[in-house]
Design a protein around this motif. Structure first.
Motif, PDB file in Angstrom:
ATOM      1  N   PHE A  26      42.751  41.705  38.528  1.00 43.86           N
ATOM      2  CA  PHE A  26      41.723  42.356  39.248  1.00 43.86           C
ATOM      3  C   PHE A  26      41.407  42.233  40.375  1.00 43.86           C
ATOM      4  N   ILE A  27      41.328  43.116  41.402  1.00 43.54           N
ATOM      5  CA  ILE A  27      41.272  42.929  43.074  1.00 43.54           C
ATOM      6  C   ILE A  27      40.422  43.798  43.441  1.00 43.54           C
ATOM      7  N   TYR A  28      39.015  42.281  44.605  1.00 42.24           N
ATOM      8  CA  TYR A  28      37.986  41.901  44.725  1.00 42.24           C
ATOM      9  C   TYR A  28      38.320  41.464  46.416  1.00 42.24           C
ATOM     10  N   PHE A  29      37.508  41.172  47.181  1.00 42.43           N
ATOM     11  CA  PHE A  29      37.176  40.169  48.152  1.00 42.43           C
ATOM     12  C   PHE A  29      37.005  39.224  48.261  1.00 42.43           C
ATOM     13  N   ASP A  30      37.396  37.694  48.353  1.00 43.00           N
ATOM     14  CA  ASP A  30      37.059  36.200  48.652  1.00 43.00           C
ATOM     15  C   ASP A  30      35.848  36.343  49.862  1.00 43.00           C
ATOM     16  N   SER A  31      35.793  34.686  50.001  1.00 45.53           N
ATOM     17  CA  SER A  31      34.077  34.968  50.436  1.00 45.53           C
ATOM     18  C   SER A  31      34.933  34.449  52.208  1.00 45.53           C
ATOM     19  N   GLU A  32      36.026  34.985  52.654  1.00 44.49           N
ATOM     20  CA  GLU A  32      36.276  35.264  53.502  1.00 44.49           C
ATOM     21  C   GLU A  32      36.488  36.899  53.807  1.00 44.49           C
ATOM     22  N   ARG A  48      39.133  38.795  52.970  1.00 46.20           N
ATOM     23  CA  ARG A  48      39.804  38.808  52.482  1.00 46.20           C
ATOM     24  C   ARG A  48      40.711  39.370  50.589  1.00 46.20           C
ATOM     25  N   ILE A  49      40.893  40.753  50.978  1.00 40.44           N
ATOM     26  CA  ILE A  49      41.580  40.992  49.784  1.00 40.44           C
ATOM     27  C   ILE A  49      42.583  40.188  48.736  1.00 40.44           C
ATOM     28  N   ILE A  50      42.484  40.043  47.345  1.00 34.69           N
ATOM     29  CA  ILE A  50      42.451  38.421  46.744  1.00 34.69           C
ATOM     30  C   ILE A  50      42.593  39.365  45.635  1.00 34.69           C
ATOM     31  N   ALA A  51      43.929  38.548  44.647  1.00 35.71           N
ATOM     32  CA  ALA A  51      43.986  39.404  43.176  1.00 35.71           C
ATOM     33  C   ALA A  51      43.254  38.217  42.086  1.00 35.71           C
ATOM     34  N   THR A  52      43.100  38.139  41.236  1.00 35.76           N
ATOM     35  CA  THR A  52      42.701  37.005  39.924  1.00 35.76           C
ATOM     36  C   THR A  52      43.360  37.576  39.132  1.00 35.76           C
ATOM     37  N   THR A  53      43.354  36.957  37.746  1.00 41.82           N
ATOM     38  CA  THR A  53      43.683  37.425  36.242  1.00 41.82           C
ATOM     39  C   THR A  53      42.251  37.254  35.311  1.00 41.82           C
ATOM     40  N   GLU A  54      41.599  36.855  35.801  1.00 41.71           N
ATOM     41  CA  GLU A  54      39.471  36.323  35.911  1.00 41.71           C
ATOM     42  C   GLU A  54      39.300  37.885  35.914  1.00 41.71           C
ATOM     43  N   LYS A  55      38.282  38.144  34.721  1.00 40.32           N
ATOM     44  CA  LYS A  55      37.539  39.472  34.535  1.00 40.32           C
ATOM     45  C   LYS A  55      36.262  38.823  34.998  1.00 40.32           C
ATOM     46  N   LEU A  66      32.818  35.418  38.595  1.00 41.49           N
ATOM     47  CA  LEU A  66      33.861  35.561  39.692  1.00 41.49           C
ATOM     48  C   LEU A  66      33.189  34.147  40.553  1.00 41.49           C
ATOM     49  N   PRO A  67      34.422  33.362  41.905  1.00 44.76           N
ATOM     50  CA  PRO A  67      33.447  32.500  41.819  1.00 44.76           C
ATOM     51  C   PRO A  67      33.028  32.872  43.354  1.00 44.76           C
ATOM     52  N   LYS A  68      33.118  34.186  44.092  1.00 38.61           N
ATOM     53  CA  LYS A  68      32.409  34.700  45.070  1.00 38.61           C
ATOM     54  C   LYS A  68      31.523  35.637  44.797  1.00 38.61           C
ATOM     55  N   ASP A  69      29.707  35.683  44.455  1.00 36.52           N
ATOM     56  CA  ASP A  69      28.843  35.871  44.273  1.00 36.52           C
ATOM     57  C   ASP A  69      29.495  37.130  44.150  1.00 36.52           C
ATOM     58  N   VAL A  70      28.593  38.601  43.749  1.00 33.70           N
ATOM     59  CA  VAL A  70      28.043  40.028  44.323  1.00 33.70           C
ATOM     60  C   VAL A  70      26.936  40.373  44.751  1.00 33.70           C
TER      61      VAL A  70
END
Length: 280
Positions: A50-56, A58-65, A92-96
């Motif tokens: 899953f591709i999203y943005f971290d707390s900074e 930045r584009i980041i990938a995770t296998t969490e859904k 995910l670690p960063k809230d939406v």
């Protein structure tokens, strides 16, 4: 093409001491921390991420859904509210974020709301909105009576529940069609009962028509055989007892045993039904 806010299958192209980099095509190399790398995966392997943005940002990938991806709807809890908007826990670690401009009603910390997840290309961020109509499909759906669909229960009115069908369209589940407890935010299977002339869609929780009755009749027969030919459930039994036994409404059960009675397969008594055994 890599889609932000979605699951993508990407190739591992480089390893570092803290993670791996994936081939993000036009987005460049996308970092994924080692804690998300599936065991045994190495350079040259492809992984679903899953591709999203971290707390900074930045584009980041995770296998969490997440609980919902871009283009989907979910019932999420507001875990924090500040001058920018409400932050929702989407797994995910960063809230939406739900900006105030995307709130149908002012959100309160600790409360849950049905929201749409979307990608704002102008601000380059994934965000959420409780203004659901903006994100539902405006074109008529390709549905037909009796079709099984996925429902997300959104709110309750004087006539029943408003539900989102297959992440695309509104439908109405009338109170008369609800034979078991359901709650806001619940995801359940349902059926298209009727498409009205104005395009609005009526829903039900059981397959309408003969197939529903036939299927339930078969289940009743099998249960009768399993229980030695008698079931303590008649057409006078409580709806709760019928639902507990068959997951069906009292109306559907009465139709099912009525069909069996008409076919001379059972007798209906005050407190139950009895299987008619063939002679010889």
């Amino acid at each position: 093409m890599v889609n932000i806010g979605q699951i993508n299958e990407l190739e591992i192209i480089k390893e570092t001491d803290i993670g791996v980099y994936l081939d993000g095509d036009s987005l460049g190399q996308i970092f994924m921390p080692f804690r998300y790398v599936p065991p045994g995966k190495t350079i040259g392997d492809r992984v679903d991420v899953f591709i999203y943005f971290d707390s900074e940002d930045r584009i980041i990938a995770t296998t969490e859904k997440p609980k919902a991806m871009v283009g989907e709807f979910a019932y999420l809890k507001a875990v924090a509210v500040n001058q920018v908007g409400a932050f929702m826990d989407w797994g995910l670690p960063k809230d939406v974020l739900v900006p105030y401009s995307e709130q149908k009603q002012t959100m309160v910390e600790g409360q849950s709301y049905v929201v749409a997840i979307f990608y704002d290309k102008e601000s380059n961020r994934i965000a959420a909105s409780s203004k659901l109509n903006k994100y539902l499909d405006k074109e008529p759906g390709r549905y037909h009576n009796g079709l099984e669909v996925d429902l997300l229960i959104c709110d309750h009115s004087d006539i029943g529940y408003n539900a989102i069908i297959n992440n695309q369209h509104w439908g109405v589940l009338f109170d008369s069609e609800v034979y078991r407890p359901i709650k806001l935010g619940q995801k359940i299977k349902g059926y298209i009962k009727r498409i009205r002339e104005d395009g609005k869609i009526d829903l039900c929780l059981q397959q309408p028509g003969y197939k529903k009755v036939s299927s339930l009749s078969d289940r009743v027969l099998k249960e009768l055989e399993k229980q030695g030919g008698y079931l303590p459930l008649s057409d006078k039994s409580a709806p709760e007892a019928i639902y507990k036994a068959f997951g069906a409404s009292k109306k559907a059960y009465k139709m099912a045993i009525g069909a069996l009675y008409k076919n001379r397969q059972i007798t209906i008594e005050k407190d139950g039904i009895t299987l008619i055994k063939e002679n010889g």
